[in-house]
Design a protein around this motif. Structure first.
Motif, mmCIF file in Angstrom:
data_model
loop_
_atom_site.group_PDB
_atom_site.id
_atom_site.type_symbol
_atom_site.label_atom_id
_atom_site.label_comp_id
_atom_site.label_asym_id
_atom_site.label_seq_id
_atom_site.Cartn_x
_atom_site.Cartn_y
_atom_site.Cartn_z
ATOM 1 N N ASP A 49 0.813 -1.221 0.000
ATOM 2 C CA ASP A 49 0.000 0.000 0.000
ATOM 3 C C ASP A 49 0.840 1.262 0.000
ATOM 4 N N GLY A 50 2.064 1.180 -0.511
ATOM 5 C CA GLY A 50 2.913 2.356 -0.551
ATOM 6 C C GLY A 50 4.189 2.137 0.240
ATOM 7 N N ALA A 51 4.927 3.217 0.443
ATOM 8 C CA ALA A 51 6.213 3.130 1.139
ATOM 9 C C ALA A 51 6.010 2.930 2.633
ATOM 10 N N VAL A 52 6.884 2.097 3.187
ATOM 11 C CA VAL A 52 6.848 1.840 4.629
ATOM 12 C C VAL A 52 8.246 1.985 5.189
ATOM 13 N N ARG A 53 8.311 2.246 6.504
ATOM 14 C CA ARG A 53 9.585 2.333 7.207
ATOM 15 C C ARG A 53 9.764 1.075 8.051
ATOM 16 N N LEU A 54 10.883 0.392 7.845
ATOM 17 C CA LEU A 54 11.198 -0.798 8.632
ATOM 18 C C LEU A 54 12.271 -0.446 9.647
ATOM 19 N N ASP A 55 11.958 -0.662 10.927
ATOM 20 C CA ASP A 55 12.930 -0.444 11.993
ATOM 21 C C ASP A 55 13.796 -1.696 12.099
ATOM 22 N N LEU A 56 15.082 -1.562 11.798
ATOM 23 C CA LEU A 56 15.972 -2.716 11.779
ATOM 24 C C LEU A 56 16.312 -3.216 13.176
ATOM 25 N N ALA A 57 16.039 -2.425 14.174
ATOM 26 C CA ALA A 57 16.350 -2.855 15.542
ATOM 27 C C ALA A 57 15.255 -3.739 16.127
ATOM 28 N N ASP A 58 13.994 -3.343 15.929
ATOM 29 C CA ASP A 58 12.918 -4.125 16.546
ATOM 30 C C ASP A 58 11.986 -4.784 15.521
#
Length: 401
Positions: A23-32
């Motif tokens: 559904d579009g761009a997402v931000r992935l947190d690489l820590a959690d």
């Protein structure tokens, strides 16, 4: 873990990346491992130091920076297929690879004032990824004389990784055809060369380009001039050009090939040897059709791993190949056997007996069809153990023509 599909990936900062989700761009947190919606559109590049993100939103180019989206006017007007390579350190500029026909161009877009400039680089093919640091912009690169290297554009042009072998250079030319000019990659001078080969690409959803082309390099190394056109059906010249052969394989593109053959005749001295047709896979099918329809234009034909028609291939090929024939509109096109006996020049057919794409039975049927008095110049080579590229297993076949 994420249940949906994430495509691409560009670093946003030291602990997160931007991906294109369903559904579009997402931000992935690489820590959690958590995901959060970021923006509409598709993420193509980003600079973690400045936070600049390059997006494709509803078929428009966009930048996301400091909480807002802008649509640079200069980017929307670029002619050709555009791909962002990298963002400059600090986010002040974006490097773009632009594909136009058989070559790529390198453009630099300055974010602050929407200024677009072309960077002068040798004609070739720039890869689909890049990295920009204080030492310059780096990307994969190939050309007719460079089989593959990492190019650096900084204070000067530099290649790392090329083997340095001496190879025949190439250039681009255009030839008049029925619906407009057709671009061709040309090795040597076809106007003065003793021997000229008209090389037809496979596919049909493919095209020759100014990158490293092993087949064309092998042909040029035999001492002949090579003309490799992107006739109708080739990709990279718009939808109309590519789809012109849908449902009509071997007709519009064969007409283009014949017209190019006539242009080669007109441009060569009287009495010069006529061009030789060469093709692999779909190109071999097209070469056989051109040789049969206009035998007066050619002094020979080399067909490597040919098929006889889309329908005949569909009847004998694997499920994957049958699906490809249907997807590319190959049913109901021209049939080689209808014109094969009109080929009166030397004909070389090469096929691997373990070809997983085009069954060797296609070439065997052609050989059986041409076994008649008066066609003794057929040479048939079946390479034992070879797949769809029999020349890789038996390259000494090439000098025979």
């Amino acid at each position: 873990e994420h249940a949906g599909q994430l495509r691409g990936g560009a670093p946003l900062d030291s602990r997160s990346m931007a991906f294109t989700g369903d559904d579009g761009a997402v931000r992935l947190d690489l820590a959690d491992g958590t995901l959060a919606p970021l923006l509409p559109g598709r993420v193509l590049a980003a600079d973690p130091r400045s936070g600049l993100v390059v997006l494709r939103v509803n078929d428009r180019w966009a930048y996301y920076h400091q909480g807002r989206i802008v649509y640079p006017t200069a980017l929307q007007a670029i002619e050709g297929a555009v791909l962002p390579l990298a963002v400059a350190p600090g986010g002040g500029a974006v490097a773009l690879q632009v594909r136009r026909g058989a070559r790529t161009h390198l453009l630099r877009h300055r974010v602050a004032d929407d200024r677009l400039t072309e960077v002068d680089v040798p004609v070739g093919i720039i890869g689909d990824v890049g990295a920009w640091s204080a030492t310059g912009l780096r990307f994969p690169y190939s050309s007719p004389v460079c089989s593959g290297a990492i190019a650096t554009v900084g204070k000067e042009w530099h290649l790392a990784g090329d083997d340095g072998a001496e190879r025949v250079p190439a250039h681009l030319e255009w030839f008049p055809c029925r619906t407009g000019d057709v671009e061709a990659v040309v090795y040597g001078d076809w106007r003065t060369a003793d021997k000229v080969v008209l090389a037809l690409h496979g596919g049909p959803d493919a095209a020759w380009d100014m990158g490293w082309q092993p087949t064309l390099a092998r042909l040029a190394a035999t001492g002949c001039a090579v003309v490799a056109p992107n006739q109708r059906g080739s990709t990279g010249y718009g939808a109309a050009h590519a789809e012109a052969i849908r449902g009509d394989w071997g007709v519009p593109d064969r007409i283009d090939v014949s017209r190019i053959g006539r242009a080669l005749h007109r441009g060569r001295p009287a009495g010069a040897r006529a061009p030789i047709l060469f093709g692999e896979s779909y190109g071999a099918y097209l070469a056989l059709l051109a040789a049969g329809h206009r035998p007066d234009l050619w002094s020979g034909c080399v067909a490597v791993a040919p098929f006889l028609s889309g329908d005949r291939l569909h009847a004998e090929a694997s499920p994957i190949m049958r699906a490809a024939v249907e997807r590319l509109g190959g049913r109901g096109g021209a049939d080689v056997l209808a014109v094969a006996r009109r080929i009166h020049g030397p004909l070389l057919v090469v096929h691997g007996d373990q070809d997983e794409a085009v069954p060797v039975s296609q070439s065997r049927a052609l050989r059986h069809h041409l076994r008649r008095p008066g066609h003794a110049r057929l040479e048939y080579v079946e390479v034992a153990g070879a797949g769809h590229d029999p020349l890789a297993a038996q390259p000494d076949v090439l000098p025979r023509f």
